[in-house]
Design a protein around this motif. Structure first.
Motif, PDB file in Angstrom:
ATOM      1  N   UNK A  21       0.601  -1.645  -0.092  1.00  0.00           N
ATOM      2  CA  UNK A  21       0.209  -0.320  -0.155  1.00  0.00           C
ATOM      3  C   UNK A  21       0.910   1.183  -0.020  1.00  0.00           C
ATOM      4  N   UNK A  22       1.536   1.093   0.957  1.00  0.00           N
ATOM      5  CA  UNK A  22       2.787   2.405   1.162  1.00  0.00           C
ATOM      6  C   UNK A  22       3.245   2.421  -0.417  1.00  0.00           C
ATOM      7  N   UNK A  23       3.777   1.542  -1.527  1.00  0.00           N
ATOM      8  CA  UNK A  23       4.827   1.704  -3.243  1.00  0.00           C
ATOM      9  C   UNK A  23       3.492   2.795  -3.543  1.00  0.00           C
ATOM     10  N   UNK A  24       1.976   1.536  -2.980  1.00  0.00           N
ATOM     11  CA  UNK A  24       1.393   2.054  -4.505  1.00  0.00           C
ATOM     12  C   UNK A  24       1.064   4.007  -4.004  1.00  0.00           C
ATOM     13  N   UNK A  25       1.104   3.851  -2.762  1.00  0.00           N
ATOM     14  CA  UNK A  25       0.660   5.806  -2.228  1.00  0.00           C
ATOM     15  C   UNK A  25       2.437   7.087  -3.104  1.00  0.00           C
ATOM     16  N   UNK A  26       3.563   6.363  -2.841  1.00  0.00           N
ATOM     17  CA  UNK A  26       4.688   7.016  -3.123  1.00  0.00           C
ATOM     18  C   UNK A  26       4.951   7.165  -4.776  1.00  0.00           C
ATOM     19  N   UNK A  27       3.714   6.503  -5.646  1.00  0.00           N
ATOM     20  CA  UNK A  27       3.854   5.837  -7.117  1.00  0.00           C
ATOM     21  C   UNK A  27       3.055   6.992  -7.122  1.00  0.00           C
ATOM     22  N   UNK A  28       1.634   7.067  -6.816  1.00  0.00           N
ATOM     23  CA  UNK A  28       0.600   7.890  -6.603  1.00  0.00           C
ATOM     24  C   UNK A  28       0.835   9.315  -6.601  1.00  0.00           C
ATOM     25  N   UNK A  29       1.564   9.355  -5.637  1.00  0.00           N
ATOM     26  CA  UNK A  29       2.222  11.011  -4.581  1.00  0.00           C
ATOM     27  C   UNK A  29       3.281  11.520  -5.246  1.00  0.00           C
ATOM     28  N   UNK A  30       4.011  10.383  -6.193  1.00  0.00           N
ATOM     29  CA  UNK A  30       4.764  11.030  -6.619  1.00  0.00           C
ATOM     30  C   UNK A  30       6.542  11.412  -5.677  1.00  0.00           C
ATOM     31  N   UNK A  31       5.947  10.358  -4.803  1.00  0.00           N
ATOM     32  CA  UNK A  31       7.114  11.020  -3.197  1.00  0.00           C
ATOM     33  C   UNK A  31       8.438  10.202  -3.331  1.00  0.00           C
ATOM     34  N   UNK A  32       8.638   9.395  -3.916  1.00  0.00           N
ATOM     35  CA  UNK A  32       9.711   8.475  -4.243  1.00  0.00           C
ATOM     36  C   UNK A  32      11.069   9.271  -4.889  1.00  0.00           C
ATOM     37  N   UNK A  33      12.061   8.640  -4.477  1.00  0.00           N
ATOM     38  CA  UNK A  33      12.725   8.839  -5.710  1.00  0.00           C
ATOM     39  C   UNK A  33      12.970   8.271  -7.177  1.00  0.00           C
ATOM     40  N   UNK A  34      12.744   9.270  -8.193  1.00  0.00           N
ATOM     41  CA  UNK A  34      12.403   8.811  -9.567  1.00  0.00           C
ATOM     42  C   UNK A  34      13.778   8.214 -10.196  1.00  0.00           C
ATOM     43  N   UNK A  35      14.231   8.497  -9.648  1.00  0.00           N
ATOM     44  CA  UNK A  35      16.169   8.514 -10.551  1.00  0.00           C
ATOM     45  C   UNK A  35      16.237   6.991 -10.115  1.00  0.00           C
ATOM     46  N   UNK A  36      16.178   5.941  -8.990  1.00  0.00           N
ATOM     47  CA  UNK A  36      16.406   5.059  -8.774  1.00  0.00           C
ATOM     48  C   UNK A  36      15.337   4.302  -9.921  1.00  0.00           C
ATOM     49  N   UNK A  37      14.659   4.807 -10.317  1.00  0.00           N
ATOM     50  CA  UNK A  37      13.486   3.590 -11.179  1.00  0.00           C
ATOM     51  C   UNK A  37      14.097   3.782 -12.412  1.00  0.00           C
ATOM     52  N   UNK A  38      14.134   5.380 -12.560  1.00  0.00           N
ATOM     53  CA  UNK A  38      14.375   5.307 -14.301  1.00  0.00           C
ATOM     54  C   UNK A  38      16.636   4.659 -14.601  1.00  0.00           C
ATOM     55  N   UNK A  39      17.035   4.702 -13.252  1.00  0.00           N
ATOM     56  CA  UNK A  39      18.029   4.783 -14.171  1.00  0.00           C
ATOM     57  C   UNK A  39      18.024   2.209 -13.852  1.00  0.00           C
ATOM     58  N   UNK A  40      17.116   1.982 -13.598  1.00  0.00           N
ATOM     59  CA  UNK A  40      16.505   0.648 -13.403  1.00  0.00           C
ATOM     60  C   UNK A  40      16.260   0.281 -14.667  1.00  0.00           C
ATOM     61  N   UNK A  41      15.395   1.124 -14.879  1.00  0.00           N
ATOM     62  CA  UNK A  41      15.159   1.140 -16.726  1.00  0.00           C
ATOM     63  C   UNK A  41      15.910   1.035 -17.741  1.00  0.00           C
ATOM     64  N   UNK A  42      16.641   1.812 -17.782  1.00  0.00           N
ATOM     65  CA  UNK A  42      17.711   2.154 -18.562  1.00  0.00           C
ATOM     66  C   UNK A  42      18.720   1.475 -18.599  1.00  0.00           C
ATOM     67  N   UNK A  43      18.881   0.558 -17.854  1.00  0.00           N
ATOM     68  CA  UNK A  43      20.100  -0.359 -16.951  1.00  0.00           C
ATOM     69  C   UNK A  43      19.112  -1.835 -18.102  1.00  0.00           C
ATOM     70  N   UNK A  44      18.389  -1.848 -17.743  1.00  0.00           N
ATOM     71  CA  UNK A  44      17.603  -3.283 -18.167  1.00  0.00           C
ATOM     72  C   UNK A  44      16.141  -3.221 -19.118  1.00  0.00           C
ATOM     73  N   UNK A  45      15.854  -1.989 -19.332  1.00  0.00           N
ATOM     74  CA  UNK A  45      15.059  -1.469 -20.657  1.00  0.00           C
ATOM     75  C   UNK A  45      13.863  -1.860 -20.213  1.00  0.00           C
ATOM     76  N   UNK A  46      13.996  -2.867 -18.969  1.00  0.00           N
ATOM     77  CA  UNK A  46      12.342  -3.885 -18.947  1.00  0.00           C
ATOM     78  C   UNK A  46      12.262  -3.395 -17.922  1.00  0.00           C
ATOM     79  N   UNK A  47      11.158  -2.977 -16.814  1.00  0.00           N
ATOM     80  CA  UNK A  47      10.719  -2.602 -15.494  1.00  0.00           C
ATOM     81  C   UNK A  47       9.493  -3.646 -15.069  1.00  0.00           C
ATOM     82  N   UNK A  48       9.271  -5.142 -14.306  1.00  0.00           N
ATOM     83  CA  UNK A  48       8.050  -5.662 -14.174  1.00  0.00           C
ATOM     84  C   UNK A  48       7.738  -5.553 -12.839  1.00  0.00           C
ATOM     85  N   UNK A  49       6.557  -5.930 -12.354  1.00  0.00           N
ATOM     86  CA  UNK A  49       6.309  -5.963 -11.487  1.00  0.00           C
ATOM     87  C   UNK A  49       5.843  -7.445 -11.622  1.00  0.00           C
ATOM     88  N   UNK A  50       6.917  -8.046  -9.900  1.00  0.00           N
ATOM     89  CA  UNK A  50       6.455  -9.053  -9.503  1.00  0.00           C
ATOM     90  C   UNK A  50       6.308 -10.302 -11.048  1.00  0.00           C
TER      91      UNK A  50
END
Length: 85
Positions: A21-50
């Motif tokens: 629930x906290x994860x969903x709220x973080x993504x919804x409110x954009x109160x997370x460090x987006x840089x980590x997600x963006x770096x992950x996306x640029x490295x692996x090119x695919x983000x999966x949830x589970x």
């Protein structure tokens, strides 16, 4: 901890329901460090949830989204499309 390490939210099946629930709220409110997600996306090119694909970068580095009914993925898709261009 999730706010500083949002990549942990990419495997919600390993998180408690409260953490999911906290994860969903973080993504919804954009109160997370987006840089980590963006770096992950640029490295692996695919983000999966589970085990379900959520977003990927095509060969032209354009963000693409997979159809999903996962709430965390939907929030990530909504806000990542605004951040990664």
């Amino acid at each position: 901890m999730l706010k500083d390490n949002p990549t942990m939210c990419l495997s919600p099946k390993y998180l408690s329901p409260k953490s999911q629930q906290i994860c969903q709220q973080l993504f919804q409110a954009q109160t997370y460090n987006a840089k980590d997600i963006q770096e992950q996306l640029h490295i692996v090119r695919l983000i999966s949830i589970d085990d379900s694909p959520c977003v990927y970068l095509d060969p032209k580095d354009k963000l693409q989204a997979f159809k999903s009914d996962n709430a965390i993925c939907l929030e990530l898709q909504t806000h990542l499309t605004k951040d990664v261009k």
